[in-house]
Design a protein around this motif. Structure first.
Motif, PDB file in Angstrom:
ATOM      1  N   VAL A 125       0.939  -0.984   0.061  1.00  0.00           N
ATOM      2  CA  VAL A 125       0.057   0.003  -0.037  1.00  0.00           C
ATOM      3  C   VAL A 125       0.778   1.391  -0.126  1.00  0.00           C
ATOM      4  CG1 VAL A 125      -1.753   1.415   1.150  1.00  0.00           C
ATOM      5  CG2 VAL A 125      -1.782  -1.235   1.280  1.00  0.00           C
ATOM      6  N   SER A 126       0.865   2.167  -1.137  1.00  0.00           N
ATOM      7  CA  SER A 126       1.491   3.214  -0.976  1.00  0.00           C
ATOM      8  C   SER A 126       0.849   4.356  -1.627  1.00  0.00           C
ATOM      9  CB  SER A 126       2.778   3.044  -1.855  1.00  0.00           C
ATOM     10  OG  SER A 126       2.724   2.688  -3.008  1.00  0.00           O
ATOM     11  N   GLY A 127       1.249   5.821  -1.235  1.00  0.00           N
ATOM     12  CA  GLY A 127       0.824   6.772  -1.931  1.00  0.00           C
ATOM     13  C   GLY A 127      -0.277   7.385  -1.463  1.00  0.00           C
ATOM     14  N   PHE A 128      -0.833   7.023  -0.228  1.00  0.00           N
ATOM     15  CA  PHE A 128      -2.104   7.840   0.210  1.00  0.00           C
ATOM     16  C   PHE A 128      -1.751   8.430   1.383  1.00  0.00           C
ATOM     17  CE2 PHE A 128      -3.312   3.986  -2.246  1.00  0.00           C
ATOM     18  CZ  PHE A 128      -4.234   4.476  -2.923  1.00  0.00           C
ATOM     19  N   GLY A 129      -0.503   8.983   1.734  1.00  0.00           N
ATOM     20  CA  GLY A 129       0.021   9.557   2.910  1.00  0.00           C
ATOM     21  C   GLY A 129      -0.364   8.797   4.188  1.00  0.00           C
ATOM     22  N   ALA A 130      -0.484   9.392   5.368  1.00  0.00           N
ATOM     23  CA  ALA A 130      -0.959   8.556   6.439  1.00  0.00           C
ATOM     24  C   ALA A 130      -2.156   7.445   6.389  1.00  0.00           C
ATOM     25  CB  ALA A 130      -1.302   9.496   7.659  1.00  0.00           C
ATOM     26  N   ASN A 131      -2.675   7.710   5.638  1.00  0.00           N
ATOM     27  CA  ASN A 131      -3.844   6.812   5.392  1.00  0.00           C
ATOM     28  C   ASN A 131      -3.607   5.539   4.618  1.00  0.00           C
ATOM     29  OD1 ASN A 131      -6.729   6.364   5.553  1.00  0.00           O
ATOM     30  ND2 ASN A 131      -7.124   6.540   3.612  1.00  0.00           N
ATOM     31  N   SER A 132      -2.188   5.332   4.210  1.00  0.00           N
ATOM     32  CA  SER A 132      -1.504   4.356   3.776  1.00  0.00           C
ATOM     33  C   SER A 132      -1.362   3.336   4.694  1.00  0.00           C
ATOM     34  CB  SER A 132      -0.064   4.351   3.182  1.00  0.00           C
ATOM     35  OG  SER A 132      -0.139   5.042   1.868  1.00  0.00           O
ATOM     36  N   TYR A 133      -1.208   3.822   5.996  1.00  0.00           N
ATOM     37  CA  TYR A 133      -1.132   2.900   7.146  1.00  0.00           C
ATOM     38  C   TYR A 133      -2.399   2.234   7.348  1.00  0.00           C
ATOM     39  CZ  TYR A 133       3.752   4.079   8.810  1.00  0.00           C
ATOM     40  OH  TYR A 133       5.031   4.204   8.976  1.00  0.00           O
ATOM     41  N   VAL A 134      -3.636   3.185   7.619  1.00  0.00           N
ATOM     42  CA  VAL A 134      -4.611   2.615   7.879  1.00  0.00           C
ATOM     43  C   VAL A 134      -5.184   1.666   6.865  1.00  0.00           C
ATOM     44  CG1 VAL A 134      -7.184   3.506   8.046  1.00  0.00           C
ATOM     45  CG2 VAL A 134      -5.219   4.864   8.763  1.00  0.00           C
ATOM     46  N   LEU A 135      -4.902   1.899   5.653  1.00  0.00           N
ATOM     47  CA  LEU A 135      -5.381   0.702   4.632  1.00  0.00           C
ATOM     48  C   LEU A 135      -4.639  -0.448   4.760  1.00  0.00           C
ATOM     49  CD1 LEU A 135      -5.497   3.254   1.471  1.00  0.00           C
ATOM     50  CD2 LEU A 135      -7.441   1.977   2.817  1.00  0.00           C
ATOM     51  N   ALA A 136      -3.296  -0.302   5.231  1.00  0.00           N
ATOM     52  CA  ALA A 136      -2.646  -1.596   5.339  1.00  0.00           C
ATOM     53  C   ALA A 136      -2.906  -2.366   6.671  1.00  0.00           C
ATOM     54  CB  ALA A 136      -0.860  -0.998   5.722  1.00  0.00           C
ATOM     55  N   VAL A 137      -3.327  -1.511   7.671  1.00  0.00           N
ATOM     56  CA  VAL A 137      -4.053  -2.325   8.692  1.00  0.00           C
ATOM     57  C   VAL A 137      -5.015  -3.099   8.478  1.00  0.00           C
ATOM     58  CG1 VAL A 137      -4.995  -1.830  11.136  1.00  0.00           C
ATOM     59  CG2 VAL A 137      -2.723  -0.873  10.359  1.00  0.00           C
ATOM     60  N   GLU A 138      -5.787  -2.429   7.589  1.00  0.00           N
ATOM     61  CA  GLU A 138      -6.958  -3.177   7.173  1.00  0.00           C
ATOM     62  C   GLU A 138      -6.885  -4.372   6.293  1.00  0.00           C
ATOM     63  OE1 GLU A 138     -10.862  -1.744   4.437  1.00  0.00           O
ATOM     64  OE2 GLU A 138     -10.473  -0.342   5.910  1.00  0.00           O
ATOM     65  N   ALA A 139      -5.670  -4.138   5.462  1.00  0.00           N
ATOM     66  CA  ALA A 139      -5.493  -5.185   4.657  1.00  0.00           C
ATOM     67  C   ALA A 139      -4.795  -6.481   5.466  1.00  0.00           C
ATOM     68  CB  ALA A 139      -4.440  -4.815   3.786  1.00  0.00           C
ATOM     69  N   ALA A 140      -3.824  -6.184   6.393  1.00  0.00           N
ATOM     70  CA  ALA A 140      -3.214  -7.015   7.334  1.00  0.00           C
ATOM     71  C   ALA A 140      -4.462  -7.801   8.343  1.00  0.00           C
ATOM     72  CB  ALA A 140      -2.456  -6.166   8.302  1.00  0.00           C
ATOM     73  N   ALA A 141      -5.339  -6.906   8.722  1.00  0.00           N
ATOM     74  CA  ALA A 141      -6.415  -7.664   9.375  1.00  0.00           C
ATOM     75  C   ALA A 141      -7.342  -8.649   8.478  1.00  0.00           C
ATOM     76  CB  ALA A 141      -7.512  -6.612   9.871  1.00  0.00           C
ATOM     77  N   GLY A 142      -7.493  -8.349   7.393  1.00  0.00           N
ATOM     78  CA  GLY A 142      -8.051  -9.339   6.401  1.00  0.00           C
ATOM     79  C   GLY A 142      -7.626 -10.479   6.159  1.00  0.00           C
ATOM     80  N   LEU A 143      -6.037 -10.169   5.798  1.00  0.00           N
ATOM     81  CA  LEU A 143      -5.244 -11.364   5.380  1.00  0.00           C
ATOM     82  C   LEU A 143      -5.169 -12.292   6.706  1.00  0.00           C
ATOM     83  CD1 LEU A 143      -2.594  -9.462   3.661  1.00  0.00           C
ATOM     84  CD2 LEU A 143      -4.266 -11.137   2.757  1.00  0.00           C
ATOM     85  N   ALA A 144      -4.993 -11.933   7.701  1.00  0.00           N
ATOM     86  CA  ALA A 144      -5.061 -12.487   8.947  1.00  0.00           C
ATOM     87  C   ALA A 144      -6.119 -13.452   9.288  1.00  0.00           C
ATOM     88  CB  ALA A 144      -4.713 -11.537  10.232  1.00  0.00           C
ATOM     89  N   HIS A 145      -7.277 -12.915   9.107  1.00  0.00           N
ATOM     90  CA  HIS A 145      -8.414 -13.780   9.137  1.00  0.00           C
ATOM     91  C   HIS A 145      -8.565 -14.787   8.177  1.00  0.00           C
ATOM     92  CE1 HIS A 145     -10.442 -11.390  12.246  1.00  0.00           C
ATOM     93  NE2 HIS A 145     -10.014 -10.207  11.699  1.00  0.00           N
TER      94      HIS A 145
END
Length: 147
Positions: A125-145
């Motif tokens: 996830v890149s290019g979205f400023g601080a929101n990149s982290y939020v999107l990455a956390v969302e992706a990580a949670a989905g992948l973990a599940h």
């Protein structure tokens, strides 16, 4: 509650908000932490949020995540372009890895267009400023599940 999502940040990210705000934005690392904590909590996860300017410390935390985390979000910063040690540590993980960047490395200097981390990452996830982290956390949670 499931194991936490580790959110690790590399060198110079402790200076967010004052370091090249035209590229990295005006939000501080504490702001990013609050955003990540809120999104993770909404998804039923806790996070372990850490930053270091030291490559070895990042390697230690990645190794710790092998047993302690359900997923890893990593903004390697400049180490993404240079650190085979971080790549080797990531290759030992058995949890999803989401590489995260505030800016879009593909739109910057040519030396930033390749990262070693991408070789071990589930996604980027890149290019979205601080929101990149939020999107990455969302992706990580989905992948973990799903793993």
């Amino acid at each position: 509650m499931p194991k936490p999502i580790y959110v690790l940040s590399g060198p110079n990210l402790n200076l967010l908000g004052s370091r090249e705000p035209d590229i990295y934005g005006h939000q501080t690392l504490d702001d990013v932490r609050a955003l990540c904590e809120a999104r993770a909590a909404a998804l039923g996860h806790a996070i372990v949020f850490r930053q270091s300017n030291h490559e070895g410390e990042l390697v230690d935390w990645i190794q710790e995540a092998r047993e302690a985390a359900c997923a890893l979000v990593l903004n390697p910063a400049a180490y993404g372009h240079t650190s085979i040690a971080i790549l080797d540590a990531l290759k030992m993980l058995n949890v999803p890895v989401v590489e995260c960047h505030l800016s879009n490395p593909a739109a910057r200097e040519s030396f930033r267009r390749k990262t070693y981390v991408s070789l071990a990452a589930t996604g980027v996830v890149s290019g979205f400023g601080a929101n990149s982290y939020v999107l990455a956390v969302e992706a990580a949670a989905g992948l973990a599940h799903s793993s």
